[in-house]
Design an enzyme around this catalytic site. Sequence first.
Site, PDB file in Angstrom:
ATOM      1  N   GLU A  67       1.670  -0.489  -5.114  1.00 46.31           N
ATOM      2  CA  GLU A  67       0.679   0.632  -5.311  1.00 46.31           C
ATOM      3  C   GLU A  67       1.315   1.875  -5.619  1.00 46.31           C
ATOM      4  O   GLU A  67       1.791   2.584  -4.680  1.00 46.31           O
ATOM      5  CB  GLU A  67      -0.441   0.795  -4.237  1.00 46.31           C
ATOM      6  CG  GLU A  67      -1.597   1.556  -4.939  1.00 46.31           C
ATOM      7  CD  GLU A  67      -2.027   2.559  -3.809  1.00 46.31           C
ATOM      8  OE1 GLU A  67      -3.019   3.023  -4.057  1.00 46.31           O
ATOM      9  OE2 GLU A  67      -1.430   2.886  -2.686  1.00 46.31           O
TER      10      GLU A  67
ATOM     11  N   ASP B  95       0.792  -1.247  -0.068  1.00 48.13           N
ATOM     12  CA  ASP B  95       0.008  -0.018  -0.118  1.00 48.13           C
ATOM     13  C   ASP B  95       0.890   1.295   0.154  1.00 48.13           C
ATOM     14  O   ASP B  95       1.861   1.362   0.795  1.00 48.13           O
ATOM     15  CB  ASP B  95      -0.923  -0.019   1.172  1.00 48.13           C
ATOM     16  CG  ASP B  95      -1.798   1.197   1.387  1.00 48.13           C
ATOM     17  OD1 ASP B  95      -2.777   1.254   0.430  1.00 48.13           O
ATOM     18  OD2 ASP B  95      -1.573   1.903   2.250  1.00 48.13           O
TER      19      ASP B  95
HETATM   20  C1  ARE Z   1      -8.713   8.879   5.926  1.00 51.62           C
HETATM   21  C2  ARE Z   1      -9.942  10.299   5.697  1.00 51.62           C
HETATM   22  C3  ARE Z   1      -8.550  11.395   5.435  1.00 51.62           C
HETATM   23  C4  ARE Z   1      -7.714  11.368   6.599  1.00 51.62           C
HETATM   24  C5  ARE Z   1      -6.920  10.182   7.007  1.00 51.62           C
HETATM   25  C6  ARE Z   1      -6.216  10.325   8.142  1.00 51.62           C
HETATM   26  O1  ARE Z   1     -10.355  10.040   4.377  1.00 51.62           O
HETATM   27  O2  ARE Z   1      -9.495  12.566   5.252  1.00 51.62           O
HETATM   28  O3  ARE Z   1      -6.931  12.493   6.419  1.00 51.62           O
HETATM   29  O4  ARE Z   1      -7.943   9.272   7.024  1.00 51.62           O
HETATM   30  O5  ARE Z   1      -7.002  10.403   9.384  1.00 51.62           O
HETATM   31  C7  ARE Z   1      -7.518   5.124   2.632  1.00 51.62           C
HETATM   32  C8  ARE Z   1      -8.776   6.038   2.222  1.00 51.62           C
HETATM   33  C9  ARE Z   1      -8.320   7.311   2.848  1.00 51.62           C
HETATM   34  C10 ARE Z   1      -8.345   7.326   4.200  1.00 51.62           C
HETATM   35  C11 ARE Z   1      -7.054   6.403   4.445  1.00 51.62           C
HETATM   36  C12 ARE Z   1      -6.626   6.042   6.030  1.00 51.62           C
HETATM   37  O6  ARE Z   1      -8.638   6.144   0.864  1.00 51.62           O
HETATM   38  O7  ARE Z   1      -9.476   8.209   2.610  1.00 51.62           O
HETATM   39  O8  ARE Z   1      -7.905   8.578   4.726  1.00 51.62           O
HETATM   40  O9  ARE Z   1      -7.382   5.014   4.043  1.00 51.62           O
HETATM   41  O10 ARE Z   1      -7.674   5.812   6.680  1.00 51.62           O
HETATM   42  C13 ARE Z   1      -2.371   8.722  -2.705  1.00 51.62           C
HETATM   43  C14 ARE Z   1      -1.547   7.654  -2.432  1.00 51.62           C
HETATM   44  C15 ARE Z   1      -2.191   6.305  -2.518  1.00 51.62           C
HETATM   45  C16 ARE Z   1      -3.600   6.102  -1.831  1.00 51.62           C
HETATM   46  C17 ARE Z   1      -4.453   7.250  -2.352  1.00 51.62           C
HETATM   47  C18 ARE Z   1      -5.781   7.301  -1.509  1.00 51.62           C
HETATM   48  O11 ARE Z   1      -0.515   7.712  -3.241  1.00 51.62           O
HETATM   49  O12 ARE Z   1      -1.008   5.339  -1.970  1.00 51.62           O
HETATM   50  O13 ARE Z   1      -3.777   8.529  -1.689  1.00 51.62           O
HETATM   51  N1  ARE Z   1      -4.011   4.827  -1.762  1.00 51.62           N
HETATM   52  C19 ARE Z   1      -3.855   3.856  -0.672  1.00 51.62           C
HETATM   53  C20 ARE Z   1      -5.072   2.936  -0.465  1.00 51.62           C
HETATM   54  C21 ARE Z   1      -6.081   3.823   0.221  1.00 51.62           C
HETATM   55  C22 ARE Z   1      -5.766   4.288   1.535  1.00 51.62           C
HETATM   56  C23 ARE Z   1      -4.126   4.461   1.685  1.00 51.62           C
HETATM   57  C24 ARE Z   1      -3.687   4.514   0.608  1.00 51.62           C
HETATM   58  C25 ARE Z   1      -3.603   4.840   2.948  1.00 51.62           C
HETATM   59  O14 ARE Z   1      -5.458   2.262  -1.651  1.00 51.62           O
HETATM   60  O15 ARE Z   1      -7.314   3.299   0.233  1.00 51.62           O
HETATM   61  O16 ARE Z   1      -6.486   5.495   1.913  1.00 51.62           O
HETATM   62  O17 ARE Z   1      -3.194   3.672   3.485  1.00 51.62           O
HETATM   63  C26 ARE Z   1      -2.974  12.036  -6.879  1.00 51.62           C
HETATM   64  C27 ARE Z   1      -1.571  11.585  -6.235  1.00 51.62           C
HETATM   65  C28 ARE Z   1      -1.521  10.153  -5.587  1.00 51.62           C
HETATM   66  C29 ARE Z   1      -2.692  10.205  -4.608  1.00 51.62           C
HETATM   67  C30 ARE Z   1      -4.185  10.527  -5.424  1.00 51.62           C
HETATM   68  C31 ARE Z   1      -5.193  10.415  -4.428  1.00 51.62           C
HETATM   69  O18 ARE Z   1      -3.327  11.281  -8.050  1.00 51.62           O
HETATM   70  O19 ARE Z   1      -0.631  11.537  -7.349  1.00 51.62           O
HETATM   71  O20 ARE Z   1      -0.406   9.876  -4.910  1.00 51.62           O
HETATM   72  O21 ARE Z   1      -2.959   8.789  -4.054  1.00 51.62           O
HETATM   73  O22 ARE Z   1      -4.004  11.946  -5.933  1.00 51.62           O
HETATM   74  O23 ARE Z   1      -6.394  10.566  -4.838  1.00 51.62           O
END
Ligand code: ARE
Length: 712
Positions: A257, A226
């Site tokens: 990812e 992740d």
């Molecule tokens: C939640 C709340 C947030 C809060 C946070 C901390 O929604 O508001 O700030 O908690 O309290 C998942 C959810 C998030 C959640 C998080 C933790 O999607 O909403 O946050 O869990 O509970 C970037 C990353 C990429 C990531 C995406 C979401 O690069 O790695 O953001 N994806 C993975 C998972 C997610 C997960 C996380 C990582 C965290 O698949 O499900 O989040 O473990 C541009 C950038 C990208 C960016 C993208 C976001 O394209 O280039 O890098 O991706 O925007 O849309």
Amino acid sequence: MRTLTPEKRARLSAGALGLAAVLTLGGLAALPATEAHAATDTGVANGDTIANLWEWNWNSIASECTNVLDPAGYGYVQVAPPAESLKQTSYFWWDVYQPYSYNLNSRFGTAAQFASMVTTCHNAGIKVIVDAVINHTAAQTGTGYNGTTITNKYDTPDWDAANYHTSAECNDSDLIIDDYSNLSEVQNCELLGLPDLKTESSTVRAGLAAYLNKMTALGVDGYRVDAAKHIPETDMAAIEALLNNTTSGSAPFITQEIYPGTTPVASDYYPTGDVLDFVYANKIAAQFNGSISNLETFGSTWGFATEGYSTTFVTNHDTDRNGYTLAMQSGDTTTLANIYQLARGYGQPSVYASWNWTASDQAPPNSSGFVTDTNCSSGWTCLDRNTAVKGMVEWHNAVGSSSAYTNFQAKSSSVIGFSRGTAGFIAMNNSSSSASYTFATNLADGTYCNVITDCANTITVSSGSATITVPAKGAVAFHTGTYTSPSSTATATATATATATATATATATATATSGSTVTATFNEYASTDTGTNVYVVGSIAALGSWSTGSAIQLSSTGYPVWTQAVSLPASTSFEYKYIKKDSSGNVTWESNANRAATTGTSALTLNSSWNLASASATDLTFNETATTVSGTNVYVVGSVASLGSWDTDDAILLSSASYPVWSRLVIVPNSSSFEYKYIKKDANGNVTWESGSNRSYSTGTSTGYTTSDTWK
Ligand code: ARE
């Protein structure tokens, strides 16, 4: 731990046969009591397809491995983050991306249920990939699913403040990533405010490796890392260097990812494993939301991850919610895109199956936050069980990874057909009404059953063609394993059809006895420019009848040796030749005379080298025992053209599939002597030569030469 090469798939493929099963699922939606597969199962082994059963609980995954995934021929199951996590009163789905501890009592079940699930899946021949949240820990304080209470986000059972990035490393005053174009910020600040582990620290690396090794010891086979783009690639490599081999003795499978953005980019992470192919998922959505007639070129030229590193998907839990791809709940269009994904065979496919939602943050079906059993009739979309999808997993396995994506026919903007070599054919219809067309199939005449309906209907191929009615938003697919009988019109039909090319003189003598085929493996050494591919074309229908448009594409997996296994009629003489096609479709023929071969009743291998008469070439397999550090690979380079003429840029990458023995079959001139040496290239391209004098080898007039060398 070392660089994973495309060969890892062969190394990791599960061995169990996809045998028929009688399905009685206590507590789950009932499937048909008996599966029609009993009559039609082709005995195809579990393949490389991943079922991404996101946020299913462990007991439901265990049942699915035994009752659905194995019989259908899936090879892997991917499961959601298993560590203890944040537990909000709203039980949002994303709580599990905020780890509280590395205890495996989680909202999906107990640690014992997790271990039992891994064992059950293994017993069914399904390998387990775990979603590993290792970039960060929880931002939100509270009490987790195993009772751990956190009051300060930089103080958890596993870590204290010294293990996290601070303003000393993060250049942003609020510590949160705002500027995704700033590499330092992306990797040293906090993603969404999630405390960012200091992965450059040996303590942190060891702690994360211990968490992963704990799961590996339970039998876990691989990890979806992740937020991997937020971990510097060098830190990923250092963590992987601390990982133990899986219980089956190989390095864990890794897919990372790397969400698209400015920096870093997916290819930066090839040295540490595969990557989730977001571009593929985004572009497949654009096609299936519009015209599918342009899919002929759907491949690496579209900006996808390099094939050997690509984990493809149609949707995942993030993009399902943000519109970047098709949505899970988009019904038939999403199902059809998954069917195409399995048919196309680019990279390693995954099928996403999960629970239904109406609000983006919504929790999965649960009891006090703990996820309840999957119910495919209510609240869940079990695409992995869809009859058409299961049929295509079988088809995908049957055609194999090396059958060329070829014979593309667009009948309209929404109706297409194509073949995978001579192993399988599929017609697809993305419109809302059924359509009937005649397609050239590349398959031998006869009757085949349709895997999309689990063999409820058949298709007849006559003179190589089939008239097929493709249902609305549906497909019809068959492969040589679903061949049931020769059609009444199946006769020897191959006739000489010389093409316009001066060098190809057709002398077809094919007289296929109905359905009797043998596998011929074509190995051709050919160096090419990016975008150019190598094909074989020949005098018989199975080799395109000298039509370059119907030539069979070879796989570049073993570049610079291009390979393809093709089903040919048994006991048949034929001529053939290799051609190159560049990205504009320009064709270059080999300059040597037509090659000739005759099939018997068993498999054969045909080795040759571009522009070199078959009689002048033989195969030599290099075997070099050499230990390497992560990111470093071993190559062979030598004095003849097919060994790169001493140019290290043209050296031949050896496969690490049997590490520490590095191997590769290469085509070299026969009855000749030449010199060679092994080199190592690290992740930055730095070259280290073996010490001592050049090695030498002399070939004779035989085949199957091998070396057995050790790095010096
Ligand atoms: C939640 C709340 C947030 C809060 C946070 C901390 O929604 O508001 O700030 O908690 O309290 C998942 C959810 C998030 C959640 C998080 C933790 O999607 O909403 O946050 O869990 O509970 C970037 C990353 C990429 C990531 C995406 C979401 O690069 O790695 O953001 N994806 C993975 C998972 C997610 C997960 C996380 C990582 C965290 O698949 O499900 O989040 O473990 C541009 C950038 C990208 C960016 C993208 C976001 O394209 O280039 O890098 O991706 O925007 O849309």
